[in-house]
Structure formats: structure tokens, C-alpha cells
Write a protein that holds these residues in place. Sequence first.
Motif, mmCIF file in Angstrom:
data_model
loop_
_atom_site.group_PDB
_atom_site.id
_atom_site.type_symbol
_atom_site.label_atom_id
_atom_site.label_comp_id
_atom_site.label_asym_id
_atom_site.label_seq_id
_atom_site.Cartn_x
_atom_site.Cartn_y
_atom_site.Cartn_z
ATOM 1 N N GLU A 220 53.336 30.763 3.148
ATOM 2 C CA GLU A 220 52.766 29.688 2.351
ATOM 3 C C GLU A 220 52.416 30.219 0.968
ATOM 4 N N VAL B 223 55.337 25.674 2.021
ATOM 5 C CA VAL B 223 55.861 26.617 3.003
ATOM 6 C C VAL B 223 57.289 26.996 2.623
ATOM 7 N N GLN C 256 58.014 32.188 7.897
ATOM 8 C CA GLN C 256 57.508 31.105 7.053
ATOM 9 C C GLN C 256 56.278 31.644 6.332
ATOM 10 N N THR D 84 60.713 29.607 3.637
ATOM 11 C CA THR D 84 61.393 30.531 4.534
ATOM 12 C C THR D 84 61.824 31.738 3.709
#
Length: 152
Positions: free
Chosen positions: A136, A141, A134, A143
Motif C-alpha cells: 500500500e 494497493v 501487495q 502489486t
Amino acid sequence: MMNQLYIRDYCPDDFGALCALFLRAVRETASRDYSPEQVAAWAQIDESLWRKKFSCSDVSVAIYQGDVAGFIAVQNDYIDLLYVSPECARRGIATALLSHLQRQHPQTRFRVEASITARPFFQQQGYWVVKAQQVEVRGRVFTNYVMHKAST
């Protein structure tokens, strides 16, 4: 198709076209796999940072039927950027860019942090997922997948 495609080195005059291509690829192609809020966070360019990134990277540009169709940017063994214009998707542009890179650096095992959208492409090219993570970006956020090229 391949006679209509060639790959050349990046030149500073390409900057605007590559930025526009990146934004369109994120907004149109990656939007299948990410929320509108994630796309809005991702589809931004800090021009001074990108100019610096391009000057410190090995960047190749794909020209298809006379237009910029894609690009790849690499720092050492890390594929930082690989994008194809939405209208050129699924025409072998990304494969040609990656193959060009691998021919230039045959001893290098490249790694990438692939988006959900890019993961299947890299898997088809012999990359394997080391881990999902994950990250940011501008408060959103995402994946993505740390992937490495399999040994040959």
C-alpha cells in the motif's frame, strides 16, 4: 551508443534532476501498467526523506548525451530505486546501471521489489521472482515482485 553514456557517482546537485526523472518515469512509463489513481499515489516525493535516502545509499547516475538519463540507488544488497527517463527507455541505460552496480559489488546477490513495469527487465538480467506481493502506497494497493539475483 555506449560512448555517449557514462555512469558516475551521485552528488547533491543531482537531487532535483533525479526527482524530476523519477516523476516522469512513473507518470509516463509506469502508467502503462498502473491505474491513474495508482500513478498519482506513486508519483510523489517527500524531499527530506529522499535526501536522507540518497545520503544513506550507494547512488549512481547515468549521463547520456550530456543529460541525466537514469539512476540506481542501493542500500546494502537491496536495489531501492532504478529509473530511466522515458525518452531514454530501451537504450541500455538500466542495463548499464545494473552492470555498473554488479561490477562494483561482484560478490553481492542483490534483491529488489520490482514493479509490474520493471519485472521483465529484472528477469532478463537474471533475477527470479521469489513472490508477488501487495503493498500500500498513500492509500492505493500495488502489486510488485520480490526478486533476487540468481546465483552465478
